[in-house]
Write a protein that holds these residues in place. Structure first.
Motif, PDB file in Angstrom:
ATOM      1  N   LEU A 196      30.786  -5.194 -19.513  1.00  0.00           N
ATOM      2  CA  LEU A 196      30.042  -5.710 -18.295  1.00  0.00           C
ATOM      3  C   LEU A 196      29.885  -4.588 -17.196  1.00  0.00           C
ATOM      4  O   LEU A 196      30.811  -3.996 -16.845  1.00  0.00           O
ATOM      5  CB  LEU A 196      31.235  -6.879 -17.604  1.00  0.00           C
ATOM      6  CG  LEU A 196      30.595  -7.487 -16.587  1.00  0.00           C
ATOM      7  CD1 LEU A 196      30.950  -8.969 -16.503  1.00  0.00           C
ATOM      8  CD2 LEU A 196      31.235  -6.967 -15.291  1.00  0.00           C
ATOM      9  N   LYS A 197      28.619  -4.669 -16.535  1.00  0.00           N
ATOM     10  CA  LYS A 197      28.458  -3.840 -15.684  1.00  0.00           C
ATOM     11  C   LYS A 197      27.928  -4.744 -14.149  1.00  0.00           C
ATOM     12  O   LYS A 197      27.141  -5.552 -14.466  1.00  0.00           O
ATOM     13  CB  LYS A 197      27.220  -3.042 -16.101  1.00  0.00           C
ATOM     14  CG  LYS A 197      26.761  -1.782 -15.006  1.00  0.00           C
ATOM     15  CD  LYS A 197      25.435  -1.103 -15.442  1.00  0.00           C
ATOM     16  CE  LYS A 197      25.319   0.032 -14.474  1.00  0.00           C
ATOM     17  NZ  LYS A 197      24.343   0.776 -14.809  1.00  0.00           N
ATOM     18  N   ARG A 198      28.232  -4.530 -13.227  1.00  0.00           N
ATOM     19  CA  ARG A 198      27.794  -4.971 -12.183  1.00  0.00           C
ATOM     20  C   ARG A 198      26.541  -4.443 -11.510  1.00  0.00           C
ATOM     21  O   ARG A 198      26.242  -3.230 -11.735  1.00  0.00           O
ATOM     22  CB  ARG A 198      28.769  -4.754 -10.779  1.00  0.00           C
ATOM     23  CG  ARG A 198      30.293  -5.516 -11.057  1.00  0.00           C
ATOM     24  CD  ARG A 198      31.219  -5.422 -10.002  1.00  0.00           C
ATOM     25  NE  ARG A 198      32.358  -5.976 -10.132  1.00  0.00           N
ATOM     26  CZ  ARG A 198      33.706  -5.678  -9.890  1.00  0.00           C
ATOM     27  NH1 ARG A 198      33.717  -4.863  -8.905  1.00  0.00           N
ATOM     28  NH2 ARG A 198      34.516  -6.307 -10.016  1.00  0.00           N
ATOM     29  N   ILE A 199      25.696  -5.289 -11.041  1.00  0.00           N
ATOM     30  CA  ILE A 199      24.110  -4.963 -10.664  1.00  0.00           C
ATOM     31  C   ILE A 199      24.234  -5.666  -9.203  1.00  0.00           C
ATOM     32  O   ILE A 199      24.568  -6.460  -8.919  1.00  0.00           O
ATOM     33  CB  ILE A 199      23.251  -5.362 -11.662  1.00  0.00           C
ATOM     34  CG1 ILE A 199      23.215  -6.852 -11.925  1.00  0.00           C
ATOM     35  CG2 ILE A 199      23.198  -4.557 -12.890  1.00  0.00           C
ATOM     36  CD1 ILE A 199      21.973  -7.200 -12.763  1.00  0.00           C
ATOM     37  N   GLY A 200      23.126  -4.932  -8.404  1.00  0.00           N
ATOM     38  CA  GLY A 200      22.748  -5.487  -7.117  1.00  0.00           C
ATOM     39  C   GLY A 200      21.669  -4.766  -6.723  1.00  0.00           C
ATOM     40  O   GLY A 200      21.225  -3.602  -7.005  1.00  0.00           O
ATOM     41  N   PRO A 201      21.186  -5.116  -5.490  1.00  0.00           N
ATOM     42  CA  PRO A 201      20.055  -4.320  -4.721  1.00  0.00           C
ATOM     43  C   PRO A 201      20.671  -3.059  -4.100  1.00  0.00           C
ATOM     44  O   PRO A 201      21.757  -2.743  -3.914  1.00  0.00           O
ATOM     45  CB  PRO A 201      19.691  -5.259  -3.769  1.00  0.00           C
ATOM     46  CG  PRO A 201      20.860  -6.383  -3.535  1.00  0.00           C
ATOM     47  CD  PRO A 201      21.780  -6.342  -4.741  1.00  0.00           C
ATOM     48  N   LYS A 202      19.748  -2.372  -3.829  1.00  0.00           N
ATOM     49  CA  LYS A 202      20.050  -0.828  -3.593  1.00  0.00           C
ATOM     50  C   LYS A 202      20.829  -1.058  -2.238  1.00  0.00           C
ATOM     51  O   LYS A 202      21.661   0.026  -1.754  1.00  0.00           O
ATOM     52  CB  LYS A 202      18.779  -0.029  -3.186  1.00  0.00           C
ATOM     53  CG  LYS A 202      18.086   0.502  -4.509  1.00  0.00           C
ATOM     54  CD  LYS A 202      16.759   1.409  -3.975  1.00  0.00           C
ATOM     55  CE  LYS A 202      16.328   1.787  -5.776  1.00  0.00           C
ATOM     56  NZ  LYS A 202      14.915   2.451  -5.359  1.00  0.00           N
ATOM     57  N   TRP A 203      20.403  -2.016  -1.227  1.00  0.00           N
ATOM     58  CA  TRP A 203      21.028  -1.775   0.169  1.00  0.00           C
ATOM     59  C   TRP A 203      22.714  -2.447  -0.301  1.00  0.00           C
ATOM     60  O   TRP A 203      23.245  -2.466   0.838  1.00  0.00           O
ATOM     61  CB  TRP A 203      20.198  -2.602   1.178  1.00  0.00           C
ATOM     62  CG  TRP A 203      19.940  -4.078   0.566  1.00  0.00           C
ATOM     63  CD1 TRP A 203      18.755  -4.517  -0.012  1.00  0.00           C
ATOM     64  CD2 TRP A 203      20.659  -5.381   0.481  1.00  0.00           C
ATOM     65  NE1 TRP A 203      18.594  -5.915  -0.326  1.00  0.00           N
ATOM     66  CE2 TRP A 203      20.008  -6.223  -0.115  1.00  0.00           C
ATOM     67  CE3 TRP A 203      22.155  -5.650   0.549  1.00  0.00           C
ATOM     68  CZ2 TRP A 203      20.421  -7.536  -0.444  1.00  0.00           C
ATOM     69  CZ3 TRP A 203      22.583  -6.893   0.514  1.00  0.00           C
ATOM     70  CH2 TRP A 203      21.581  -7.780  -0.093  1.00  0.00           C
TER      71      TRP A 203
END
Length: 157
Positions: free
Chosen positions: A71-78
């Motif tokens: 599992l890898k967390r992802i999100g916006p650059k900010w």
């Protein structure tokens, strides 16, 4: 499988099907939202649609028979810092099919009650709540982006 799990009536069944259609050594990847942490975000997430916890994604993959589950967390650059604001971030989960054939997971028959009439008041209240939740989940990222522009870099927002 990309950002659709929140609409699946039975995620475990869908992941089991992904296992079935892959060849040996094939890799399944699911990208979806993660359950929020802030109370208001949790309320809307629970009332609106499925937002699994990270542990659930991993459990579903392992139950279906996948190996080397990651599992890898992802999100916006900010996005930076803790999740105290409860914004829904996503994750990607991958797993490898080690054996040929169907998933070792045994599930019972699908249970769908499509004959039961829909209560108009329940339908209307869920529609209104869903519209409010959708608006909330548009406003929160905008707020966080603005906050990112104001708060000095290196500090959590």
């Amino acid at each position: 499988m990309l950002f659709s799990i929140e609409y699946w009536p039975d995620p475990q069944r869908g992941i089991k099907e992904a296992y079935r259609v892959l060849k040996i050594g094939g890799k399944a990847c699911l990208i979806g939202p993660v359950h929020p942490t802030f109370w208001l975000s949790k309320f809307f997430a629970d009332m609106w649609m499925l937002f699994p916890k990270e542990e659930e994604y991993i459990e579903w993959f392992k139950n279906a028979g996948f190996k080397d589950v990651k599992l890898k967390r992802i999100g916006p650059k900010w996005y930076r810092g803790v999740r105290r604001h409860g914004l829904i971030m996503g994750c990607s989960v991958t797993g490898v099919k080690p054996l040929s054939g169907d998933s070792p997971l045994q599930l019972g028959p699908k249970v769908e009650d499509v004959q039961k009439p829909v209560n108009p008041l329940v339908f209307l209240s869920r529609l209104i709540l869903g519209a409010i939740a959708a608006t909330y989940y548009v406003i929160v990222p905008i707020y966080m982006w603005i906050k990112d522009q104001i708060v000095p870099k290196g500090r959590p927002i």
